[in-house]
Design a protein around this motif. Structure first.
Motif, short mmCIF file in Angstrom:
data_model
loop_
_atom_site.label_atom_id
_atom_site.label_comp_id
_atom_site.label_asym_id
_atom_site.label_seq_id
_atom_site.Cartn_x
_atom_site.Cartn_y
_atom_site.Cartn_z
N ARG A 183 0.83 -1.39 -0.11
CA ARG A 183 0.04 -0.12 0.01
C ARG A 183 0.82 1.28 0.04
N ILE A 184 2.07 1.23 0.44
CA ILE A 184 3.04 2.24 0.50
C ILE A 184 4.56 1.97 0.05
N ALA A 185 4.82 2.90 -0.56
CA ALA A 185 6.12 2.82 -0.84
C ALA A 185 7.19 4.01 -0.36
N ILE A 186 8.37 3.61 -0.19
CA ILE A 186 9.21 4.71 0.17
C ILE A 186 10.46 4.79 -0.71
N LEU A 187 10.69 5.87 -1.42
CA LEU A 187 11.89 5.72 -2.38
C LEU A 187 12.80 6.93 -1.87
N ALA A 188 14.13 6.30 -1.85
CA ALA A 188 15.45 6.96 -1.59
C ALA A 188 15.32 8.04 -3.05
N ALA A 189 15.35 9.21 -2.84
CA ALA A 189 15.30 10.10 -3.95
C ALA A 189 16.23 11.33 -3.89
N GLY A 190 17.50 11.42 -4.13
CA GLY A 190 18.65 12.42 -3.77
C GLY A 190 18.70 12.37 -2.24
N PRO A 191 18.71 13.60 -1.90
CA PRO A 191 19.13 13.51 -0.32
C PRO A 191 17.73 13.36 0.61
N GLY A 192 16.82 13.20 -0.08
CA GLY A 192 15.35 13.04 0.66
C GLY A 192 14.68 11.78 0.38
N TYR A 193 13.35 11.52 0.51
CA TYR A 193 12.77 10.48 0.33
C TYR A 193 11.43 10.92 -0.14
N ARG A 194 10.65 9.86 -0.73
CA ARG A 194 9.03 10.09 -1.37
C ARG A 194 8.55 8.97 -0.59
N VAL A 195 7.54 9.25 -0.01
CA VAL A 195 6.40 8.44 0.50
C VAL A 195 5.33 8.41 -0.24
N VAL A 196 4.91 7.40 -1.15
CA VAL A 196 4.00 7.19 -2.03
C VAL A 196 3.08 6.38 -1.80
#
Length: 185
Positions: A102-115
């Motif tokens: 249901r939830i994806a957390i992606l490492a994205a550069g210096p931060g993260y995206r919670v999808v």
């Protein structure tokens, strides 16, 4: 197109734990692809809770270089002792955490995206599953390379001393009683 609230940007791991830690704590399935054990290091407190959550399914994929570091290798063995499924990939992977599909957390550069957008999470899950299927179970990987690993320090010494690849391979293989072609690929 996903709505703005379905993708949250977070600056660092501290903020990730503050904003999404409760999602990890309540998950029944945790899947993670990481380049090394230090990725998502703030999430380590949840790894320590694994023995207390026997119904939690944990699947982790790491790059093979993790096994070259004794601390990284021990970390993966500890995860396995706690019941996690650990696989090793020979290919670069996108650092990702998936929670209950249901939830994806992606490492994205210096931060993260919670999808949380369902279509995006399904797509990210599909990519994780492809990486999972193409990777090797840790125990099988270690068995395959156990003999080779014992000679790695000697080979690195030969290469760092200025030997050419060919010369180092010849000296190393003759010292092991094998030809280079007899080692696993």
């Amino acid at each position: 197109m996903p709505r703005a609230e379905e993708i949250a940007n977070v600056r660092d791991e501290r903020e990730l734990v503050e904003r999404a830690g409760h999602l990890l704590a309540g998950a029944d399935e945790f899947a993670c692809a990481a380049n090394d054990p230090h990725t998502f290091s703030a999430m380590q407190k949840f790894a320590r809770e694994l023995p207390a959550r026997p119904k939690l399914r944990v699947r982790k994929v790491y790059l093979s270089r993790v096994l070259l570091d004794p601390a990284g290798s021990e970390h993966l063995r500890a995860l396995r002792r706690f019941g996690a499924e650990v696989r090793i990939s020979a290919h670069e992977i996108n650092e990702t955490i998936l929670l209950d599909g249901r939830i994806a957390i992606l490492a994205a550069g210096p931060g993260y995206r919670v999808v949380t957008a369902p279509d995006l999470v399904r797509g990210i899950s599909s990519l994780f599953e492809a990486a999972w299927r193409s990777s090797t179970a840790m125990e099988a990987y270690e068995t395959r390379f156990a003999e080779l690993r014992q000679y790695t320090p000697q080979l690195l010494e030969l290469l760092s001393s200025g030997s050419t690849d060919e010369k180092a391979a010849g000296r190393w293989a003759s010292g092991c009683g094998r030809t280079v072609g007899e080692w696993p690929n």
